[in-house]
Design an enzyme around this catalytic site. Sequence first.
Site, PDB file in Angstrom:
ATOM      1  N   ASN A  53       0.828  -1.222   0.000  1.00 18.64           N
ATOM      2  CA  ASN A  53       0.000   0.000   0.000  1.00 18.64           C
ATOM      3  C   ASN A  53       0.856   1.263   0.000  1.00 18.64           C
ATOM      4  OD1 ASN A  53      -1.390  -2.008   2.323  1.00 18.64           O
ATOM      5  ND2 ASN A  53      -2.691  -1.439   0.612  1.00 18.64           N
ATOM      6  N   HIS A  81      -2.498  -6.079  -3.359  1.00 22.29           N
ATOM      7  CA  HIS A  81      -2.352  -4.814  -4.097  1.00 22.29           C
ATOM      8  C   HIS A  81      -1.055  -4.723  -4.895  1.00 22.29           C
ATOM      9  CE1 HIS A  81      -6.015  -2.923  -2.935  1.00 22.29           C
ATOM     10  NE2 HIS A  81      -5.777  -3.081  -1.643  1.00 22.29           N
ATOM     11  N   HIS A 192      -3.991  -4.699   8.548  1.00 26.33           N
ATOM     12  CA  HIS A 192      -3.610  -3.350   8.982  1.00 26.33           C
ATOM     13  C   HIS A 192      -3.894  -3.104  10.459  1.00 26.33           C
ATOM     14  CE1 HIS A 192      -3.695  -1.581   4.621  1.00 26.33           C
ATOM     15  NE2 HIS A 192      -3.078  -2.754   4.698  1.00 26.33           N
TER      16      HIS A 192
HETATM   17 FE   LIG Z   1      -2.237  -3.868   3.088  1.00 22.12          FE
HETATM   18 FE   LIG Z   2      -3.557  -6.542   1.415  1.00 22.99          FE
END
Ligand SMILES: [Fe+2]
Ligand SMILES: [Fe+2]
Length: 276
Positions: A53, A81, A192
């Site tokens: 990220n 991602h 997270h």
């Molecule tokens: Fe992440």
């Molecule tokens: Fe992720």
Amino acid sequence: MSLFFRIQFRFYKMRILFIGDIFGNTGRRVLAQRLQSLIKENSIDVCIANGENAAGGRGLTSNIFKKLRKYGVHIVTGGNHSFSIPDNEYSFLDTPTVLRPLNYPPGNIGHGSTVFELGDGRTIGVINLQGRTFVHEALDDPFRIGKSAIDQIKEQTSHILVDFHAEATSEKMAFAQYVDGQVSAVLGTHTHVQTADEKILPGGTAFISDAGMTGPEDSVIGMKKEQVLRRFLLQTHVRFDPADKGPMINGVIIETDDTTAKAVSIKRVFERIIFQ
Ligand SMILES: [Fe+2]
Ligand SMILES: [Fe+2]
């Protein structure tokens, strides 16, 4: 003390700093300000960070990778991602110290594992896997693919760290049990939110369900809270932008025995940062 004994003492343990998902500009600023001093204070030998990220909350770019290297990160791992960047940037994923999950279907660019040589000649293998529970991608089995990667890397080094990027705590925990004693650490990423279940499993593998996020704490897992709330309330598409308040650094520090490669300690890192 003779030089021999000093050298033996210096190399007794490998100290590994693992940084939880770096989120956007805030996460990068945190590392720019704090990483070097954290490395020094803890005599860190190698720094591995999840960077899925790092670019505006989605993906990692070549320029941002160069910045992370400058701050002190040696290897950057990824996740769901990793491919959330324009496809004309994909070629950068071929960098040997940038990983994306190994169990994406064959044919994708990039690497899911690497063996990294420290400045002093010691080596560590790093494997990046992605779980399949509650994720959108139809991925190959991370358990069997992970196990076969471990067996291959074992021929080069006994120090191996796995970043298991997954939504479900149970999947991360099950994988750690599956490879306990065969790797130095299995560290969860993706949610997270740092968990407080860090431990060393009976076989000597360090484990935490999730290392957390290095980014804006005043958010919903990194994004602006108002936007996320709006999507939950209205159930329509709302654009998400990275939040920028409440900078924090999340991660773990692991010490491993140089001879056995087993973990001897795992300590959480959770610091709120005031930007200077
Ligand atoms: Fe992440
Ligand atoms: Fe992720």
